[in-house]
Design an enzyme around this catalytic site. Structure first.
Site: not given
Length: 264
Positions: A104, A165, A192, A213
Site C-alpha cells: 500500500k 483519523g 475517514g 484503522n
C-alpha cells in the site's frame, strides 16, 4: 468458476472479506489480534516505519501475532513524505516479507492533514510498478488522478473518504462515484471512516471494499466496533447488489394494498 460477487479480488487473489484493517493504535498486540479476528479481515496493513516486522531485533514482532500464513500482510508507507522515502520503505518491506509484492503506497503532503501528495504519489507508483510491486494506492478523491494511477498499473485505487483519523465519513460521495464508475480495478475507501454507517455508505456507493484503522482501534470497545464494521461492510455490499428503490420526492407510494379495504 467465477468469483462470488461477495468476494474481493485484488491482484488476482480472492478474499472472502471486503474489510481491510490496520494494525496500529491498539493498546497491545493481543488487542490487535482480537480486533482483527472479530472483523473477519484477511488483509491487514502494517506501517513499516512504525511497526516491527523483523527489521528491529529484540523488539516484539507483529508477524508473531499476525503470521503471513494466516493473513495477507499489506506493508504501507505511512509517515513517508516523498517518493524516494516511500520506494525505499517498500523495498525494505519486500525483503522482510520474502519477496511479497503486494503493498500500500501512501505519500503524505503534510503532517497536519495527512492529505496525499499526488505528484509524489504518481512518481512513486510508477517506480514501484516498474519494479514489480503490486501497488494499492492511497490517493485524493480526484477522478483524473485516480485514472492516471490505474493507467500506471496500480492494482487498486484507494481514495480517502475524509482526512486520515478524522472519523468524518464520506464528505464527497459524488467524486467517489465518478472514480468507481470509471475504474477497471478495485476501488476501496481508505481513511475517514468513523462508524459503521460510514462503511455501509461506502459499500452502497459501489466501493469494492473499505480500509480502516482508527475507527476500530479508538472506539470505546474496539472488538464490538470491529464486529459492527464487519456487518456494515457486508450489509452495504448486499444493498448495492440488491439495488435500492428509486427516490420519489412528493410522491406517496403505500407499501400495503389500497384496494379491497374493510368498509370500502
Amino acid at each position: 468458476m467465477p468469483p462470488s460477487p461477495h468476494q474481493l479480488t485484488v491482484a488476482g487473489k480472492i478474499y472472502r472479506s471486503r474489510l481491510l484493517v490496520g494494525t496500529g493504535k491498539y493498546k497491545d498486540f493481543a488487542e490487535t489480534r482480537a480486533a482483527i479476528d472479530t472483523s473477519g479481515a484477511e488483509i491487514v496493513t502494517v506501517a513499516i516505519r512504525r511497526t516491527n516486522i523483523g527489521q528491529t531485533t529484540g523488539e516484539p514482532n507483529l508477524l508473531d501475532v499476525l503470521p503471513p500464513a494466516q493473513f495477507t500482510i499489506l506493508p504501507n508507507t505511512a509517515g513517508c513524505y516523498s517518493a524516494t522515502e516511500a520506494v525505499r520503505t517498500l523495498r525494505l518491506a519486500r525483503e522482510l516479507l520474502d519477496g511479497h509484492p503486494l503493498c500500500k503506497l501512501e505519500v503524505l503532503g503534510d503532517p497536519t492533514t495527512l492529505f496525499p501528495n499526488m505528484p509524489e504519489t504518481l512518481k512513486a507508483a510508477k517506480t514501484l510498478v516498474d519494479e514489480g510491486f503490486e501497488v494499492m494506492v492511497y490517493c485524493a478523491d480526484d477522478p483524473i488522478q485516480a485514472r492516471m494511477l490505474e493507467d500506471i498499473g496500480c492494482v487498486a485505487i484507494m481514495p480517502l473518504a475524509s482526512l486520515i483519523g478524522s472519523g468524518m465519513g464520506i464528505v464527497n460521495p459524488w467524486n467517489l462515484r465518478l472514480i468507481i464508475d470509471n475504474a477497471k480495478v478495485p476501488v476501496l475507501v481508505d481513511a475517514g471512516v468513523g462508524t459503521a454507517s460510514d462503511a455501509a455508505i461506502a459499500m452502497e456507493l459501489g466501493c469494492d471494499g473499505v480500509l480502516m484503522n482508527t475507527a476500530i482501534a479508538h472506539a470505546r470497545d474496539p472488538l464490538l466496533m470491529a464486529s459492527a464494521m464487519k456487518k456494515a461492510v457486508e450489509a452495504g455490499r448486499e444493498a448495492f447488489l440488491a439495488g435500492r428503490m428509486p427516490r420519489k420526492y412528493y410522491s406517496a407510494d403505500p407499501s400495503s394494498p389500497t384496494t379491497g379495504l374493510i368498509g370500502s
